[in-house]
Design an enzyme around this catalytic site. Structure first.
Site, mmCIF file in Angstrom:
data_model
loop_
_atom_site.group_PDB
_atom_site.id
_atom_site.type_symbol
_atom_site.label_atom_id
_atom_site.label_comp_id
_atom_site.label_asym_id
_atom_site.label_seq_id
_atom_site.Cartn_x
_atom_site.Cartn_y
_atom_site.Cartn_z
ATOM 1 N N ASP A 14 0.842 -1.212 0.000
ATOM 2 C CA ASP A 14 0.000 0.000 0.000
ATOM 3 C C ASP A 14 0.876 1.261 0.000
ATOM 4 O O ASP A 14 0.819 2.050 0.926
ATOM 5 C CB ASP A 14 -0.948 -0.009 1.218
ATOM 6 C CG ASP A 14 -0.204 0.062 2.544
ATOM 7 O OD1 ASP A 14 0.980 -0.359 2.617
ATOM 8 O OD2 ASP A 14 -0.792 0.560 3.527
ATOM 9 N N ASN A 43 -2.430 2.664 3.674
ATOM 10 C CA ASN A 43 -1.930 4.020 3.897
ATOM 11 C C ASN A 43 -2.823 5.046 3.218
ATOM 12 O O ASN A 43 -3.042 6.141 3.740
ATOM 13 C CB ASN A 43 -0.515 4.170 3.324
ATOM 14 C CG ASN A 43 0.532 3.535 4.219
ATOM 15 O OD1 ASN A 43 0.410 3.587 5.435
ATOM 16 N ND2 ASN A 43 1.550 2.940 3.623
ATOM 17 N N ASN A 173 -0.910 -1.861 10.184
ATOM 18 C CA ASN A 173 -1.349 -2.870 9.203
ATOM 19 C C ASN A 173 -2.228 -3.948 9.828
ATOM 20 O O ASN A 173 -3.259 -4.323 9.269
ATOM 21 C CB ASN A 173 -0.145 -3.566 8.561
ATOM 22 C CG ASN A 173 0.631 -2.644 7.647
ATOM 23 O OD1 ASN A 173 0.104 -1.636 7.189
ATOM 24 N ND2 ASN A 173 1.893 -2.980 7.394
ATOM 25 N N HIS A 247 10.042 0.436 7.844
ATOM 26 C CA HIS A 247 9.348 -0.767 8.295
ATOM 27 C C HIS A 247 9.258 -1.895 7.245
ATOM 28 O O HIS A 247 9.713 -3.012 7.466
ATOM 29 C CB HIS A 247 7.900 -0.423 8.667
ATOM 30 C CG HIS A 247 7.721 0.653 9.667
ATOM 31 N ND1 HIS A 247 8.026 0.508 10.988
ATOM 32 C CD2 HIS A 247 7.227 1.922 9.547
ATOM 33 C CE1 HIS A 247 7.717 1.604 11.657
ATOM 34 N NE2 HIS A 247 7.245 2.482 10.795
ATOM 35 N N ASP A 248 8.573 -1.592 6.135
ATOM 36 C CA ASP A 248 8.181 -2.634 5.185
ATOM 37 C C ASP A 248 9.356 -3.359 4.539
ATOM 38 O O ASP A 248 9.263 -4.552 4.217
ATOM 39 C CB ASP A 248 7.307 -2.026 4.079
ATOM 40 C CG ASP A 248 5.968 -1.551 4.610
ATOM 41 O OD1 ASP A 248 5.551 -2.041 5.674
ATOM 42 O OD2 ASP A 248 5.351 -0.701 3.955
HETATM 43 C C1 BDR Z 1 3.087 0.277 8.518
HETATM 44 O O1 BDR Z 1 2.045 1.241 8.316
HETATM 45 C C2 BDR Z 1 2.337 2.047 7.212
HETATM 46 O O2 BDR Z 1 2.349 3.389 7.561
HETATM 47 C C3 BDR Z 1 3.668 1.630 6.672
HETATM 48 O O3 BDR Z 1 3.664 1.601 5.258
HETATM 49 C C4 BDR Z 1 3.911 0.268 7.254
HETATM 50 O O4 BDR Z 1 3.467 -0.739 6.405
HETATM 51 C C5 BDR Z 1 3.836 0.628 9.773
HETATM 52 O O5 BDR Z 1 2.980 0.533 10.863
HETATM 53 CA CA CA Z 2 2.905 -0.338 4.089
#
Ligand code: BDR
Ligand code: CA
Length: 319
Positions: A14, A43, A173, A247-248
């Site tokens: 996303d 997102n 997520n 993160h991702d």
């Molecule tokens: C997750 O939420 C989104 O803002 C980021 O893309 C990541 O997947 C982090 O909590």
């Molecule tokens: Ca994400």
């Protein structure tokens, strides 16, 4: 068909600044064979997420990977994301002006149809890398239960074990579509969870952005611009730990090279759905007291140096 030795993956995402890093890490690494990219509302709404994915691919010179639109909202809950808020700005990728004209188009298939086609036609079991809410993944498992055994692993960015950022005790997520998260976590498929415990220890600083610029290609330049902006937005909206999180991308790195994971533990992770502060949280039995079967490998630490080198190398392999 000859076995290329590469790992077949589907990325469900996303974008999102950190999804952008995840896509580039995967697409530029020779060990992965990215068979498809599927989008999910997370997102941002589906339309923006579709545009962002296609913009990233077009800018980086990737035109061979099919991209499909997926679920426009969570399975049961309201889509609890205002389109104006959050750390990714208004577009979902604020901080870089992609060209208006983009020749890339979405696949005529929806996400779960494309997933099914890829899984059915792949010689090897397919690894799913999920970097958004798990709506598409949950739908896929409900719609095609016969294909479950053709999935090697789900490597996902989501959840949290110890690192509590806000109340409810959630990570975006896993919380946004808690019902889908529960389907995935109870599927019996091997899951590796890269939650806030690890992702907030993998922070970039200005020197990494300089390294990206130093590559001297379009991809590195775009990444540096976007990540500069993301660090400012993220640290204002969420938490400032003295750097920016990606993160991702963590969930991609461990598929490419599991040795990047330096600390992890298998445990039982439960997803409560009842209304209240734990609704949609990943409740982790880190002390192994529940007696329930371990369903998730929870990652706690990664080799940051190795990780950022991998990202840099992937960026250098693209346009
Ligand atoms: C997750 O939420 C989104 O803002 C980021 O893309 C990541 O997947 C982090 O909590
Ligand atoms: Ca994400």
């Amino acid at each position: 068909m000859t076995d290329t030795g590469r790992i077949p993956v589907i990325i469900d995402c996303d974008p999102g600044h950190d999804d952008m890093v995840a896509l580039i890490l995967a697409l530029g690494n020779p060990k992965l064979d990215v068979k498809a990219i599927t989008n999910v509302a997370g997102n941002k709404v589906m339309e923006k997420v579709n545009r962002n994915t296609l913009n990233i691919l077009n800018w980086c010179g990737v035109d061979h990977v099919p991209v499909a639109a997926g679920a426009e909202r969570p399975l049961v809950r309201e889509y609890a994301r205002k389109d104006t808020d959050g750390c990714h700005g208004i577009t979902g990728l604020d901080g870089f002006a992609f060209p208006e004209d983009n020749p890339l188009e979405l696949s005529p298939k929806r996400a779960i149809e494309l997933m099914a086609d890829v899984v059915r036609s792949s010689e090897k079991k397919v690894t799913f890398i999920c970097t958004g809410p798990l709506t598409n993944m949950g739908l896929f498992l409900r719609a095609f239960p016969d294909l479950k055994d053709r999935i090697e692993r789900i490597s996902l960015m989501g959840g949290t074990c110890h690192f509590v950022l806000t109340e409810p005790f959630m990570e975006f997520n896993t919380y946004l579509d808690a019902e889908a998260t529960k389907i995935v976590f109870e599927s019996g498929i091997p899951i590796t969870m890269y939650g806030y415990d690890v992702t907030y220890t993998v922070l970039y600083h200005d020197d990494f952005l300089e390294r990206l610029r130093g590559i001297g290609n379009r991809t590195g330049e775009m990444m540096a611009e976007l990540l500069k902006e993301f660090e400012i937005m993220h640290n204002r909206v969420w938490i400032d730990l003295g750097g920016g999180p990606v993160h991702d991308a963590c969930a991609v790195a461990g598929v490419i090279d599991p040795s990047v994971i330096t600390e992890s533990d298998r445990m039982y992770v439960q997803i409560p759905l009842q209304a209240g502060p734990l609704s949609g949280a990943t409740v982790c039995d880190y002390a192994h007291r529940s007696g329930k079967p371990e369903n998730v490998e929870v990652v706690f630490r990664m080799d940051n140096e190795k990780f950022f080198r991998m990202v840099e190398e992937s960026a250098a392999n693209l346009k």
